[in-house]
Design a protein around this motif. Structure first.
Motif, PDB file in Angstrom:
ATOM      1  N   GLY A 412      45.502  46.891  43.980  1.00  0.00           N
ATOM      2  CA  GLY A 412      44.536  45.839  43.718  1.00  0.00           C
ATOM      3  C   GLY A 412      45.064  44.790  42.755  1.00  0.00           C
ATOM      4  N   PRO A 413      44.197  43.843  42.354  1.00  0.00           N
ATOM      5  CA  PRO A 413      44.633  42.743  41.480  1.00  0.00           C
ATOM      6  C   PRO A 413      45.046  43.206  40.084  1.00  0.00           C
ATOM      7  CG  PRO A 413      42.239  42.717  41.793  1.00  0.00           C
ATOM      8  CD  PRO A 413      42.787  43.715  42.764  1.00  0.00           C
ATOM      9  N   GLY A 414      44.633  44.413  39.654  1.00  0.00           N
ATOM     10  CA  GLY A 414      45.037  44.904  38.339  1.00  0.00           C
ATOM     11  C   GLY A 414      46.534  45.131  38.224  1.00  0.00           C
ATOM     12  N   PHE A 415      47.258  45.181  39.377  1.00  0.00           N
ATOM     13  CA  PHE A 415      48.713  45.385  39.358  1.00  0.00           C
ATOM     14  C   PHE A 415      49.477  44.069  39.270  1.00  0.00           C
ATOM     15  CE2 PHE A 415      47.210  49.347  41.104  1.00  0.00           C
ATOM     16  CZ  PHE A 415      48.064  50.286  40.551  1.00  0.00           C
ATOM     17  N   ASP A 416      48.781  42.943  39.054  1.00  0.00           N
ATOM     18  CA  ASP A 416      49.434  41.646  38.881  1.00  0.00           C
ATOM     19  C   ASP A 416      50.394  41.733  37.698  1.00  0.00           C
ATOM     20  OD1 ASP A 416      50.178  39.021  38.397  1.00  0.00           O
ATOM     21  OD2 ASP A 416      48.159  38.227  38.671  1.00  0.00           O
ATOM     22  N   PRO A 417      51.691  41.488  37.884  1.00  0.00           N
ATOM     23  CA  PRO A 417      52.661  41.622  36.785  1.00  0.00           C
ATOM     24  C   PRO A 417      52.424  40.617  35.663  1.00  0.00           C
ATOM     25  CG  PRO A 417      53.696  40.664  38.716  1.00  0.00           C
ATOM     26  CD  PRO A 417      52.349  41.129  39.155  1.00  0.00           C
ATOM     27  N   THR A 418      51.645  39.537  35.917  1.00  0.00           N
ATOM     28  CA  THR A 418      51.383  38.563  34.861  1.00  0.00           C
ATOM     29  C   THR A 418      50.187  38.972  33.998  1.00  0.00           C
ATOM     30  OG1 THR A 418      49.894  37.219  36.238  1.00  0.00           O
ATOM     31  CG2 THR A 418      52.260  36.744  36.359  1.00  0.00           C
ATOM     32  N   LEU A 419      49.484  40.024  34.384  1.00  0.00           N
ATOM     33  CA  LEU A 419      48.312  40.457  33.634  1.00  0.00           C
ATOM     34  C   LEU A 419      48.745  41.136  32.343  1.00  0.00           C
ATOM     35  CD1 LEU A 419      45.221  40.413  34.130  1.00  0.00           C
ATOM     36  CD2 LEU A 419      45.424  42.759  34.954  1.00  0.00           C
ATOM     37  N   GLU A 457      46.627  35.697  26.782  1.00  0.00           N
ATOM     38  CA  GLU A 457      45.598  34.662  26.799  1.00  0.00           C
ATOM     39  C   GLU A 457      44.719  34.842  28.031  1.00  0.00           C
ATOM     40  OE1 GLU A 457      47.366  30.812  27.031  1.00  0.00           O
ATOM     41  OE2 GLU A 457      48.751  31.367  28.635  1.00  0.00           O
ATOM     42  N   GLY A 458      43.550  34.243  27.979  1.00  0.00           N
ATOM     43  CA  GLY A 458      42.646  34.270  29.123  1.00  0.00           C
ATOM     44  C   GLY A 458      41.844  35.548  29.262  1.00  0.00           C
ATOM     45  N   LEU A 459      41.707  36.373  28.205  1.00  0.00           N
ATOM     46  CA  LEU A 459      40.958  37.627  28.303  1.00  0.00           C
ATOM     47  C   LEU A 459      39.547  37.456  27.749  1.00  0.00           C
ATOM     48  CD1 LEU A 459      43.518  40.412  27.317  1.00  0.00           C
ATOM     49  CD2 LEU A 459      43.036  39.396  29.553  1.00  0.00           C
ATOM     50  N   TRP A 460      38.651  38.296  28.292  1.00  0.00           N
ATOM     51  CA  TRP A 460      37.263  38.326  27.878  1.00  0.00           C
ATOM     52  C   TRP A 460      36.880  39.771  27.567  1.00  0.00           C
ATOM     53  CZ3 TRP A 460      33.775  34.041  27.978  1.00  0.00           C
ATOM     54  CH2 TRP A 460      34.350  32.846  28.432  1.00  0.00           C
ATOM     55  N   LEU A 461      35.949  39.905  26.600  1.00  0.00           N
ATOM     56  CA  LEU A 461      35.418  41.224  26.253  1.00  0.00           C
ATOM     57  C   LEU A 461      33.914  41.194  26.446  1.00  0.00           C
ATOM     58  CD1 LEU A 461      35.974  44.084  25.066  1.00  0.00           C
ATOM     59  CD2 LEU A 461      35.448  43.114  22.810  1.00  0.00           C
ATOM     60  N   SER A 462      33.404  42.092  27.304  1.00  0.00           N
ATOM     61  CA  SER A 462      31.979  42.127  27.623  1.00  0.00           C
ATOM     62  C   SER A 462      31.426  43.526  27.404  1.00  0.00           C
ATOM     63  CB  SER A 462      31.746  41.714  29.081  1.00  0.00           C
ATOM     64  OG  SER A 462      30.408  41.926  29.469  1.00  0.00           O
ATOM     65  N   THR A 538      34.149  46.118  28.616  1.00  0.00           N
ATOM     66  CA  THR A 538      35.094  45.728  29.657  1.00  0.00           C
ATOM     67  C   THR A 538      35.995  44.617  29.148  1.00  0.00           C
ATOM     68  OG1 THR A 538      33.523  46.300  31.414  1.00  0.00           O
ATOM     69  CG2 THR A 538      35.363  44.876  32.003  1.00  0.00           C
ATOM     70  N   LEU A 539      37.292  44.837  29.184  1.00  0.00           N
ATOM     71  CA  LEU A 539      38.294  43.826  28.862  1.00  0.00           C
ATOM     72  C   LEU A 539      38.857  43.331  30.194  1.00  0.00           C
ATOM     73  CD1 LEU A 539      39.889  42.520  26.439  1.00  0.00           C
ATOM     74  CD2 LEU A 539      41.621  44.285  26.845  1.00  0.00           C
ATOM     75  N   TYR A 540      38.730  42.027  30.464  1.00  0.00           N
ATOM     76  CA  TYR A 540      39.064  41.563  31.815  1.00  0.00           C
ATOM     77  C   TYR A 540      39.614  40.140  31.789  1.00  0.00           C
ATOM     78  CZ  TYR A 540      34.720  38.803  31.724  1.00  0.00           C
ATOM     79  OH  TYR A 540      33.734  37.907  31.403  1.00  0.00           O
ATOM     80  N   ARG A 541      40.207  39.763  32.931  1.00  0.00           N
ATOM     81  CA  ARG A 541      40.603  38.369  33.182  1.00  0.00           C
ATOM     82  C   ARG A 541      39.592  37.781  34.147  1.00  0.00           C
ATOM     83  NH1 ARG A 541      46.066  37.562  36.372  1.00  0.00           N
ATOM     84  NH2 ARG A 541      44.681  38.258  38.044  1.00  0.00           N
TER      85      ARG A 541
END
Length: 593
Positions: A412-419, A457-462, A538-541
């Motif tokens: 899935g998208p969580g394996f994006d190497p830029t994450l 950069e670009g992270l959110w905490l909810s 949740t820590l997410y992009r």
């Protein structure tokens, strides 16, 4: 002069002394026969008739022991104590009931203040002496009840005594080893102190850790308390706190039921998924009896020092059901997916099973009953979004039936190497200081060892679960939660996400080291702060949506105590979280073991 001569002059032997049989000068049945006794003759007869072993009028004492006069620390949990008496003892009086081992009662703590309102302070715990007048009176009568003990004599004479518990003692506990005044020597004299007065003898000792006397086996499969175990149980597993040596094919494990039936398991091998030495699987050699409770009573294993397995303190029973299990476990309803950088499997199980999820060389395991989830971290294996991940899911039940599911799942998208390679590693939602000001969320770097610092950069905490966050983002809503400012995170470094007003270390909370970096958000974390009982984080992009890390463990922690992830690399399952082991927190530093 022997026994016949003694009888001729009118004396008879009793067990311990000589007593008059008839007065001197009384005629016997054969005819008139007078004794011409003199004082010297009587003295000679008494000296000849008395057995020298009954002539000692000194009371017996404990001449020495393997325990020191002062309190002895670091005693193994399955000890053998040696005692030597000043003279031979009556073996019938030196037995359990007259000899005992008893734990002191815990009544509080004395750390950091080494004072107790009641009792004595030992290793930060207040203890109260369990031996009062009632217990000592029972000891004198041979009716003392403490730990079950065994006694044996060293050598042929009843001088050297060995005493030990029949099962392991509690670790890190204050005990008394005591011998009552009811024990006696061969002439019937009771045990005495140095002043010659009848008195019990005692010594205090403190036990060491659970594995201090040898391997301490614990039944893990079937699980203690497991019900409806099939009569055709195929195998069982035992784990150890300290490693054991490579097992032999001749080693045996013995089971016993609550009605006396025995059963044997053999051919021990290392458990799958465990480091060698810490878990053994045993093959059952016979069927069990239905509707019975069974427990492990002994097993043939040794550690590297040649010490055998210690009898477990707590009975680890499992209950056998009405009969055999003949059908294999079902794979119907199994769901496999990726989330973050992990591969997950949801298994709806109708029975206890041992399960493993494997992808390449990575394996995750689970054992238990009911439905469960498996999670396998794959972040370091180089998968990219949409790459196929080949996996193998294996289920095995207690009867030995095994089923296997082999398939593929797209990354899935969580394996994006830029994450960003970071994870939530610690959460303090119930500080001792002001709330929500003193709450914090700790982040830790998961970058490859020795890699340069990450620019994140670009992270959110909810404070919403990822499923809700993803749904809102897919609907085009604004990203929920707090946007984190960009920051740099070196390899293995930790940093805190805190409110603008955060101070740290107030009102008894653990202080934050000055060198620990902080990321400030607005007045609180989440919507009004983190609930004391815990809530999802949740820590997410946000763009494109991708989960980075999450927290969903609702733990019962004390005020000032955080929730901590034991292994930052572990996947986001609640069972990988626990209340902080130090009963506090460790902001910005690794958790204490």
């Amino acid at each position: 002069m022997g026994a016949d001569a003694c009888t001729d002059v009118g004396w008879a032997r009793s067990e311990r002394c000589v007593v008059p049989q008839r007065p001197c000068g009384v005629a016997d049945q054969i005819g008139v026969r007078r004794c011409s006794c003199t004082f010297l003759l009587l003295a000679a007869l008494l000296g000849a008739c008395l057995d020298p072993k009954f002539a000692d009028l000194d009371a017996p004492r404990v001449a020495g022991s393997s325990l020191s006069d002062a309190r002895t620390f670091g005693v193994g949990v399955w000890p053998t104590f040696h005692v030597r008496f000043s003279e031979a003892m009556d073996p019938s009086s030196v037995r359990p009931g007259f000899v005992g081992i008893v734990a002191w009662d815990r009544v509080g703590v004395c750390d950091p203040d080494p004072r107790c309102e009641e009792g004595v302070c030992v290793h930060g715990v207040c203890w109260v002496d369990p031996l009062g007048p009632t217990e000592l009176a029972a000891l004198g009568r041979g009716q003392f009840v403490g730990e079950a003990v065994s006694t044996s004599w060293e050598g042929g004479e009843a001088l050297g005594l060995e005493v030990g518990p029949r099962r392991a003692l509690e670790p890190h506990t204050l005990y008394t080893f005591v011998i009552g005044e009811g024990v006696r020597d061969l002439s019937g004299a009771p045990l005495a102190g140095g002043d010659g007065l009848a008195r019990h003898w005692r010594r205090e000792f403190v036990t060491a850790g659970q594995a201090s006397s040898g391997p301490y086996p614990q039944l893990v499969w079937p699980q203690p308390g497991e019900r409806n175990v099939p009569t055709n149980l195929a195998w069982l597993e035992t784990v150890f706190r300290s490693p054991v040596e490579l097992p032999r094919s001749t080693d045996r494990l013995h089971l016993e039921s609550d009605r006396g039936q025995g059963a044997i398991a053999s051919d021990p091998t290392w458990c799958a998924g465990w480091v060698g030495g810490y878990c053994l699987r045993w093959r059952m050699m016979q069927q069990l009896v239905s509707e019975r409770r069974y427990k492990v009573v002994s097993l043939d294993v040794e550690d590297r020092w040649g010490r055998g397995a210690v009898p477990t303190r707590d009975a680890q029973w499992f209950r056998v059901g009405p009969g055999e299990v003949l059908d294999p476990p079902s794979l119907s309803g199994v769901v496999v997916w990726t989330e973050g950088r992990c591969l997950f499997a949801w298994v709806p199980s109708d029975r206890p099973v041992v399960a493993s999820l494997q992808a390449g060389e990575r394996v995750a395991g689970f054992s238990g009953g009911g439905s469960f989830a498996l999670a396998l971290p794959l972040g370091e294996l180089g998968y990219a979004p949409h790459d196929p991940i080949s996996y193998r899911l294996t289920l095995e039940d207690l009867a030995g039936h095994r089923v296997v599911l082999s398939s593929e799942q797209r990354a899935g998208p969580g394996f994006d190497p830029t994450l960003a390679r970071v994870a939530i590693s610690e959460v303090l939602g119930d500080p001792l200081g002001l709330e929500p000001r003193e709450e914090f969320v700790e982040l830790v770097s998961l970058a490859e060892p020795g890699s340069p610092p990450q620019w994140v950069e670009g992270l959110w905490l909810s404070d919403l679960p990822w499923s809700d966050v993803r749904g809102l983002l897919m609907e085009g809503a604004e990203p929920p939660g707090d946007g984190l400012p960009a920051f740099e995170l070196p390899w293995r470094a930790r940093m805190l996400v805190v409110s603008e007003a955060f101070v740290g270390g107030t009102n008894g909370d653990v202080a934050v080291p000055d060198e620990v970096p902080r990321i400030h958000v607005d007045a609180s974390l989440g919507a009004g702060g983190i609930k004391n009982t815990g809530e999802p984080l949740t820590l997410y992009r946000a763009d494109p949506p991708a989960l980075v890390s999450s927290f969903s463990a609702m733990l019962d922690t004390d005020p000032g105590q955080s929730s901590a992830r034991a292994d930052p690399m572990a996947c986001d399952l609640p069972r990988y979280w626990a209340a902080h082991p130090g009963a506090g927190a460790s902001p910005g530093t690794p958790n204490a073991d």
